[in-house]
Design a protein around this motif. Structure first.
Motif, PDB file in Angstrom:
ATOM      1  N   PRO A  83       0.816  -1.214   0.000  1.00 15.68           N
ATOM      2  CA  PRO A  83       0.000   0.000   0.000  1.00 15.68           C
ATOM      3  C   PRO A  83       0.859   1.278   0.000  1.00 15.68           C
ATOM      4  O   PRO A  83       2.076   1.208   0.109  1.00 15.68           O
ATOM      5  CB  PRO A  83      -0.801  -0.103   1.303  1.00 15.68           C
ATOM      6  CG  PRO A  83      -0.690  -1.534   1.739  1.00 15.68           C
ATOM      7  CD  PRO A  83       0.623  -2.001   1.230  1.00 15.68           C
ATOM      8  N   GLU A  84       0.167   2.427  -0.078  1.00 13.93           N
ATOM      9  CA  GLU A  84       0.874   3.697  -0.110  1.00 13.93           C
ATOM     10  C   GLU A  84       1.706   3.886   1.159  1.00 13.93           C
ATOM     11  O   GLU A  84       1.200   3.754   2.273  1.00 13.93           O
ATOM     12  CB  GLU A  84      -0.135   4.847  -0.238  1.00 13.93           C
ATOM     13  CG  GLU A  84       0.511   6.218  -0.352  1.00 13.93           C
ATOM     14  CD  GLU A  84      -0.500   7.322  -0.567  1.00 13.93           C
ATOM     15  OE1 GLU A  84      -0.094   8.495  -0.632  1.00 13.93           O
ATOM     16  OE2 GLU A  84      -1.706   7.014  -0.679  1.00 13.93           O
ATOM     17  N   PRO A  85       2.987   4.213   0.996  1.00 17.55           N
ATOM     18  CA  PRO A  85       3.858   4.307   2.172  1.00 17.55           C
ATOM     19  C   PRO A  85       3.993   5.727   2.705  1.00 17.55           C
ATOM     20  O   PRO A  85       3.644   6.706   2.032  1.00 17.55           O
ATOM     21  CB  PRO A  85       5.203   3.827   1.621  1.00 17.55           C
ATOM     22  CG  PRO A  85       5.201   4.345   0.218  1.00 17.55           C
ATOM     23  CD  PRO A  85       3.765   4.269  -0.258  1.00 17.55           C
ATOM     24  N   ASP A  86       4.520   5.832   3.904  1.00 11.34           N
ATOM     25  CA  ASP A  86       4.972   7.086   4.493  1.00 11.34           C
ATOM     26  C   ASP A  86       6.497   7.070   4.559  1.00 11.34           C
ATOM     27  O   ASP A  86       7.119   6.004   4.514  1.00 11.34           O
ATOM     28  CB  ASP A  86       4.393   7.284   5.888  1.00 11.34           C
ATOM     29  CG  ASP A  86       2.877   7.431   5.881  1.00 11.34           C
ATOM     30  OD1 ASP A  86       2.371   8.157   5.009  1.00 11.34           O
ATOM     31  OD2 ASP A  86       2.223   6.809   6.728  1.00 11.34           O
ATOM     32  N   VAL A  87       7.086   8.246   4.707  1.00 13.54           N
ATOM     33  CA  VAL A  87       8.539   8.362   4.785  1.00 13.54           C
ATOM     34  C   VAL A  87       8.913   9.197   6.005  1.00 13.54           C
ATOM     35  O   VAL A  87       8.335  10.269   6.227  1.00 13.54           O
ATOM     36  CB  VAL A  87       9.130   9.012   3.512  1.00 13.54           C
ATOM     37  CG1 VAL A  87      10.656   9.091   3.612  1.00 13.54           C
ATOM     38  CG2 VAL A  87       8.704   8.237   2.274  1.00 13.54           C
ATOM     39  N   THR A  88       9.858   8.712   6.795  1.00 18.41           N
ATOM     40  CA  THR A  88      10.378   9.470   7.931  1.00 18.41           C
ATOM     41  C   THR A  88      11.902   9.424   7.899  1.00 18.41           C
ATOM     42  O   THR A  88      12.503   8.471   7.397  1.00 18.41           O
ATOM     43  CB  THR A  88       9.875   8.909   9.273  1.00 18.41           C
ATOM     44  OG1 THR A  88      10.205   7.514   9.365  1.00 18.41           O
ATOM     45  CG2 THR A  88       8.366   9.070   9.400  1.00 18.41           C
ATOM     46  N   TRP A  89      12.519  10.466   8.456  1.00 14.96           N
ATOM     47  CA  TRP A  89      13.969  10.564   8.534  1.00 14.96           C
ATOM     48  C   TRP A  89      14.382  10.805   9.981  1.00 14.96           C
ATOM     49  O   TRP A  89      13.631  11.392  10.767  1.00 14.96           O
ATOM     50  CB  TRP A  89      14.487  11.725   7.686  1.00 14.96           C
ATOM     51  CG  TRP A  89      14.403  11.547   6.198  1.00 14.96           C
ATOM     52  CD1 TRP A  89      13.322  11.808   5.408  1.00 14.96           C
ATOM     53  CD2 TRP A  89      15.443  11.105   5.314  1.00 14.96           C
ATOM     54  NE1 TRP A  89      13.613  11.563   4.094  1.00 14.96           N
ATOM     55  CE2 TRP A  89      14.915  11.125   4.011  1.00 14.96           C
ATOM     56  CE3 TRP A  89      16.766  10.697   5.514  1.00 14.96           C
ATOM     57  CZ2 TRP A  89      15.672  10.766   2.896  1.00 14.96           C
ATOM     58  CZ3 TRP A  89      17.521  10.336   4.412  1.00 14.96           C
ATOM     59  CH2 TRP A  89      16.977  10.363   3.123  1.00 14.96           C
ATOM     60  N   ALA A  90      15.585  10.366  10.301  1.00 16.61           N
ATOM     61  CA  ALA A  90      16.147  10.628  11.628  1.00 16.61           C
ATOM     62  C   ALA A  90      17.654  10.769  11.511  1.00 16.61           C
ATOM     63  O   ALA A  90      18.284  10.242  10.576  1.00 16.61           O
ATOM     64  CB  ALA A  90      15.802   9.511  12.603  1.00 16.61           C
ATOM     65  N   ASP A  91      18.252  11.484  12.470  1.00 16.54           N
ATOM     66  CA  ASP A  91      19.708  11.594  12.478  1.00 16.54           C
ATOM     67  C   ASP A  91      20.307  10.421  13.239  1.00 16.54           C
ATOM     68  O   ASP A  91      19.587   9.503  13.672  1.00 16.54           O
ATOM     69  CB  ASP A  91      20.153  12.937  13.066  1.00 16.54           C
ATOM     70  CG  ASP A  91      19.739  13.125  14.528  1.00 16.54           C
ATOM     71  OD1 ASP A  91      19.360  12.122  15.177  1.00 16.54           O
ATOM     72  OD2 ASP A  91      19.809  14.271  15.022  1.00 16.54           O
ATOM     73  N   ALA A  92      21.618  10.432  13.416  1.00 16.96           N
ATOM     74  CA  ALA A  92      22.306   9.300  14.050  1.00 16.96           C
ATOM     75  C   ALA A  92      21.864   9.081  15.491  1.00 16.96           C
ATOM     76  O   ALA A  92      21.956   7.969  16.018  1.00 16.96           O
ATOM     77  CB  ALA A  92      23.805   9.504  13.985  1.00 16.96           C
ATOM     78  N   ALA A  93      21.364  10.120  16.132  1.00 16.12           N
ATOM     79  CA  ALA A  93      20.898  10.008  17.515  1.00 16.12           C
ATOM     80  C   ALA A  93      19.429   9.622  17.600  1.00 16.12           C
ATOM     81  O   ALA A  93      18.876   9.520  18.697  1.00 16.12           O
ATOM     82  CB  ALA A  93      21.134  11.326  18.251  1.00 16.12           C
ATOM     83  N   GLY A  94      18.784   9.420  16.440  1.00 11.88           N
ATOM     84  CA  GLY A  94      17.381   9.034  16.429  1.00 11.88           C
ATOM     85  C   GLY A  94      16.403  10.190  16.463  1.00 11.88           C
ATOM     86  O   GLY A  94      15.195   9.981  16.563  1.00 11.88           O
TER      87      GLY A  94
END
Length: 272
Positions: free
Chosen positions: A175-186
Motif C-alpha cells: 500500500p501507499e507508504p509514508d517516509v520518515t527521517w532521523a539523524d544518528a541520535a534518532g
C-alpha cells in the motif's frame, strides 16, 4: 479423637488431589511430546508482488528418525471453493485446482518424507492474499495449519546527494507508504517528500533531506502498514553515499526482526 480423624481425612484428601494433579500433568506432557502437529514457521507472511513466496507448512513430530509414508498434502484458500494445490498417492492431483494457481504452485516431493509440505507460490499477485489452510495426512499423523498471506510491494531506496540534500528514491510500493527521517541520535528530521501513483498501480517515493553533513549517518524509513524498509545512509567526505537497508514486516519496524533472514532460512531448508 474426632479432631485427629478429621486431620487424617483432610490429609488423605490433599494427597489424593496432589497425586491426581501429577498424573494429569504427566499424561499431558506425554501426549504433547508424542502427538505430531502441523505447524508453520511464519503464519502471517508478507509477499512481494511479482516475486516467489514460500508458504511454510510442516509436520512436527517427536521422532525424526523414521521417514513418513503415505503422505498426502492439500492446500486450500478459505475464500475459494477450488483447491490451491494437492499432492496425493505420490503425485500432484490438480483436477480441482483453481485456475489462477495453474503452473504457479508446487510442493517438494523429496521433502515430504520428512514432513515438510511447504508450498512455493510463484510470481505473487495482489489477488493471492488470503488465509491458506495446509492439511497433511501421513503414516506419522497429520493435521492442519492456517497461514494468512498478505500481498504487498516494496523495494530498497537508492540514495544520492544533490547540492547539500540527501535524496532517497524508491519505486514499486503498495500500500501507499509514508517516509520518515532521523539523524544518528534518532532525532526526527524534516524532509521534502512526494509519493506518486505510477501507471503500474504502485507508488513511487522521492524524498530529499536538506542540509546534510559529510561524515554523518541518517536513517530513512519507508513504511506501509505491512512492510518497512529502514535504510542507514552514510554521507562520506566527498559526499558519496553508502547505504544498507533492512526490511521489516508490520507497522512498528523497530520492534520486529529482519524479514529476509526468515525467507533465506526457509528456502535453504527446502532445497537442502
Amino acid at each position: 479423637m474426632a479432631a485427629l480423624s478429621q486431620i487424617i481425612f483432610y490429609s488423605m484428601v490433599t494427597l489424593i488431589l496432589v497425586f491426581s494433579a501429577l498424573i494429569i500433568l504427566i499424561l499431558a506432557l506425554t501426549f504433547t511430546k508424542s502427538s505430531p502437529r502441523v505447524m508453520s514457521s511464519d503464519a502471517a507472511p508478507v509477499a512481494n508482488l511479482g516475486r516467489d513466496e514460500l508458504l511454510s507448512c510442516f509436520l512436527s513430530t517427536s521422532s525424526s528418525a523414521a521417514a513418513l509414508a503415505q503422505v498426502s498434502v492439500t492446500w486450500e484458500r478459505k475464500d475459494l471453493s477450488a483447491l490451491v494445490y494437492k499432492f496425493d498417492n505420490g503425485a500432484p492431483d490438480l483436477a480441482k485446482q483453481a485456475p489462477q494457481y495453474k503452473d504457479r504452485t508446487q510442493v517438494f516431493p523429496g521433502q515430504l518424507v520428512s514432513g515438510n509440505a511447504s508450498l512455493l507460490l510463484r510470481s505473487v499477485r495482489s489477488g493471492d492474499g488470503g488465509v491458506y489452510t495446509c492439511t497433511i495426512s501421513s503414516s506419522g499423523g497429520g493435521g492442519t495449519v492456517n497461514i494468512n498471506l498478505r500481498a504487498a510491494a516494496f523495494s530498497a531506496p537508492t540514495f544520492n546527494v544533490s547540492g547539500d540534500a540527501l535524496r532517497a528514491l524508491a519505486g514499486g510500493w503498495l500500500p501507499e507508504p509514508d517516509v520518515t527521517w532521523a539523524d544518528a541520535a534518532g532525532r526526527p528530521l524534516s524532509a521534502n517528500t512526494s509519493v506518486e501513483l505510477s501507471a503500474a498501480g504502485t507508488f513511487s517515493v522521492a524524498s530529499a533531506l536538506p542540509s546534510v553533513n559529510a561524515s554523518s549517518t541518517y536513517t530513512c524509513s519507508i513504511h506501509s502498514r505491512l512492510v518497512a524498509a529502514v535504510s542507514e545512509a552514510t554521507v562520506a567526505q566527498d559526499y558519496s553515499v553508502s547505504a544498507k537497508t533492512e526490511f521489516y514486516f508490520g507497522a512498528a519496524p523497530s520492534l520486529l526482526a529482519p524479514a529476509y533472514l526468515n525467507i533465506i532460512t526457509s528456502v535453504l531448508c527446502i532445497y537442502s
